[in-house]
Every structure is written in C-alpha cells, then in structure tokens.
Design a protein around this motif. Structure first.
Motif, PDB file in Angstrom:
ATOM      1  N   ALA A   7       6.620   8.770  -5.807  1.00  0.00           N
ATOM      2  CA  ALA A   7       6.503   7.839  -6.939  1.00  0.00           C
ATOM      3  C   ALA A   7       5.053   7.730  -7.400  1.00  0.00           C
ATOM      4  CB  ALA A   7       7.036   6.471  -6.543  1.00  0.00           C
ATOM      5  N   ALA A   8       4.109   7.685  -6.437  1.00  0.00           N
ATOM      6  CA  ALA A   8       2.693   7.599  -6.784  1.00  0.00           C
ATOM      7  C   ALA A   8       2.211   8.907  -7.409  1.00  0.00           C
ATOM      8  CB  ALA A   8       1.868   7.269  -5.536  1.00  0.00           C
ATOM      9  N   LEU A  51      -2.816   3.874  -2.880  1.00  0.00           N
ATOM     10  CA  LEU A  51      -2.881   2.830  -3.900  1.00  0.00           C
ATOM     11  C   LEU A  51      -2.657   1.490  -3.208  1.00  0.00           C
ATOM     12  CD1 LEU A  51      -0.704   4.371  -6.788  1.00  0.00           C
ATOM     13  CD2 LEU A  51      -3.200   4.353  -6.615  1.00  0.00           C
ATOM     14  N   HIS A  52      -3.525   0.518  -3.499  1.00  0.00           N
ATOM     15  CA  HIS A  52      -3.396  -0.836  -2.949  1.00  0.00           C
ATOM     16  C   HIS A  52      -3.091  -1.771  -4.113  1.00  0.00           C
ATOM     17  CE1 HIS A  52      -5.768  -0.152   0.969  1.00  0.00           C
ATOM     18  NE2 HIS A  52      -5.822   1.004   0.323  1.00  0.00           N
ATOM     19  N   LEU A  53      -2.134  -2.665  -3.948  1.00  0.00           N
ATOM     20  CA  LEU A  53      -1.894  -3.690  -4.953  1.00  0.00           C
ATOM     21  C   LEU A  53      -2.631  -4.955  -4.544  1.00  0.00           C
ATOM     22  CD1 LEU A  53      -0.402  -4.456  -7.559  1.00  0.00           C
ATOM     23  CD2 LEU A  53       1.411  -5.413  -6.126  1.00  0.00           C
ATOM     24  N   VAL A  81       0.862  -1.184   0.000  1.00  0.00           N
ATOM     25  CA  VAL A  81       0.000   0.000   0.000  1.00  0.00           C
ATOM     26  C   VAL A  81       0.899   1.235   0.000  1.00  0.00           C
ATOM     27  CG1 VAL A  81      -1.794   1.285   1.210  1.00  0.00           C
ATOM     28  CG2 VAL A  81      -1.776  -1.210   1.326  1.00  0.00           C
ATOM     29  N   ILE A  82       0.578   2.224  -0.857  1.00  0.00           N
ATOM     30  CA  ILE A  82       1.393   3.436  -0.950  1.00  0.00           C
ATOM     31  C   ILE A  82       0.467   4.652  -0.942  1.00  0.00           C
ATOM     32  CG2 ILE A  82       2.912   4.773  -2.470  1.00  0.00           C
ATOM     33  CD1 ILE A  82       4.190   2.226  -3.382  1.00  0.00           C
ATOM     34  N   SER A  83       0.823   5.634  -0.143  1.00  0.00           N
ATOM     35  CA  SER A  83       0.041   6.881  -0.080  1.00  0.00           C
ATOM     36  C   SER A  83       0.124   7.616  -1.425  1.00  0.00           C
ATOM     37  CB  SER A  83       0.594   7.766   1.034  1.00  0.00           C
ATOM     38  OG  SER A  83       0.065   9.068   0.929  1.00  0.00           O
ATOM     39  N   LEU A  84      -0.994   8.302  -1.772  1.00  0.00           N
ATOM     40  CA  LEU A  84      -0.981   9.091  -3.008  1.00  0.00           C
ATOM     41  C   LEU A  84      -0.011  10.255  -2.905  1.00  0.00           C
ATOM     42  CD1 LEU A  84      -4.738   9.294  -4.076  1.00  0.00           C
ATOM     43  CD2 LEU A  84      -3.048   7.530  -4.572  1.00  0.00           C
ATOM     44  N   ASN A  85       0.381  10.610  -1.676  1.00  0.00           N
ATOM     45  CA  ASN A  85       1.349  11.694  -1.492  1.00  0.00           C
ATOM     46  C   ASN A  85       2.784  11.231  -1.694  1.00  0.00           C
ATOM     47  OD1 ASN A  85      -0.665  13.559  -0.794  1.00  0.00           O
ATOM     48  ND2 ASN A  85      -0.690  12.826   1.327  1.00  0.00           N
TER      49      ASN A  85
END
Length: 252
Positions: free
Chosen positions: A30-31, A62-64, A23-27
C-alpha cells in the motif's frame, strides 16, 4: 492541485491503514503503490493534514503523527483516562511523561552504543533514574521557582512518585516484580505501553525489559531532535543524572 479518484482511493486506503498500524514499512504494498504516484502521496499528506495529522517519511517507514492541538484524533485527558483506567489524575499523566522522557534520554545516545532491538533498559533501572531525577528536581524547587522555570509541576509529580512503593532487585530476580497500580513499576509500565502501542518499543514480559525499536530512533531522528522542548528537557535530565553520578562517585 486536483486528484483523480484512483489517487484519492490510494491515499485514503493508506491513511486509514496508518491510523490502525501507526507505522508502515515503505516496502508495504500500500505504501509502495502510493509513493510511486506523486499525486497520490500528495493526496495522502492532504488527507492527513485535514485530520490534524502529518505523515513522516523516515526513508524506511511512514509514521503517522497526530498534532496535539486541533486534531480530531488527539486524545484529551478524559479520553486517555477512559482508555487507561489506572490513570486517575493529571499529575499521574505528567509523571508518566517524565518517565517517557527519561527513557528517551537514555536511549537517545550514540546509536553505535545502543542497538535497536538488542539493547534495552530494565524496569528497575528506569525506576532508579526516575527516582534520582525527581528527587533532584524536588530539592531544587523549594519555593517553586524550578517548577516555574521549567513549566513542570515538580511538587505534584514528586508526591505521586513517592506515594508508590518501590520493588527491589531481589524481587526482580525472584520473578516477583509486580506491575500493580500502587507500584512505581506499574506506573512505568503504563508509560511504556503508550510507546508500545505506537510500535516504538518492545516490552519483554519475561525479561521485564524495554527494547527500543528502529521506529523509535526514526522518530527521534526525524521529529524529536527538531523539538526545542524535547531537547531542553533531555539536556536537563542528562545534567541531573550526571550530577547525581558525580556526587555518588565523590562519596565512594
């Protein structure tokens, strides 16, 4: 649609970052960089699809998500067994799935009641609920009809659960709560570690409690609530626990 080399590089960098972090923050830089370029974001979805995955955008993160079938990243039972050496049989894995479902059903209530990062559930509370649910389902499964109706191997899961020893509130208060492989708390811990590795919960070792993260609620809101099987089993678990609570109140 064709992609430039730069778009493919952005998409690949973010995809492999998602594989590592889940999981990666939209902030996250890279995202943010990938989302600013519609072509790069489309390339990200394409790369994920080719790997048997998809990227879910909750508006915050973002969730993979890995497809259970056909993905090169899907974990079969043999791989899972190698990773979690204490999971020896499929019946244990099925029981862990029910444990996770019961935890999710408890957390998946009115979000004004449960606050991510603040509210939690103790290992003993979860163990009591698992015991209540499996006992009720076992009682309904005299001729295996309940198992067949719900596609659950109740007999095997009940056998696994009742073969494990249960610890008490006094042991928890005395800091003697063991997560040994022969205990129900140990099997619950194996299940909660699966959620922790997905960054969906935080496990407090000191307090022996499981805290849902914002990411768990996003996963429920944008994924689980659209899955019929999840909704059916969640309703079944809630009905079972409500009936148990009603019967207990009637006795008191």
């Amino acid at each position: 649609m064709s992609y430039s080399l730069e778009q493919l590089q952005q998409a690949s960098k973010l995809f492999f970052d998602l594989l590592r972090r889940k999981v990666i923050s939209l902030n996250d830089p890279a995202a943010a960089e990938c989302l600013q370029d519609a072509g790069a974001y489309d390339a990200l979805q394409y790369v994920a699809k080719e790997g048997g995955c998809r990227v879910m955008n909750s508006g915050q993160r973002l969730h993979l998500l890995v497809n259970p079938i056909g993905s090169v990243f899907a974990t079969n039972f043999t791989q899972l067994k190698n990773k979690y050496s204490r999971i020896e049989r499929k019946a244990q894995l099925h029981t862990i799935n029910v444990i996770i479902l019961i935890f999710l059903a408890e957390m998946d209530q009115d979000e004004s009641h449960f606050k991510p990062g603040q509210d939690s559930m103790s290992y003993l509370q979860l163990a009591d609920q698992v015991s209540a649910v499996l006992q009720a389902w076992y009682n309904l499964d005299g001729e295996g009809r309940f198992s067949k109706q719900w596609q659950l191997d109740i007999q095997a899961m009940y056998k696994v659960w009742t073969s494990l020893y249960m610890q008490t509130k006094s042991q928890e208060e005395s800091d003697l709560l063991s997560r040994g492989s022969g205990s129900r708390i140990g099997l619950i811990h194996e299940g909660m570690k699966l959620l922790e590795e997905e960054h969906l919960v935080f496990i407090s070792e000191q307090e022996k409690r499981i805290f849902p993260r914002d990411e768990l609620y996003e996963r429920m809101r944008y994924l689980y609530h659209d899955v019929d099987r999840y909704k059916e089993l969640k309703t079944l678990i809630e009905q079972t626990l409500a009936e148990k609570a009603g019967a207990a109140d009637a006795q008191n």
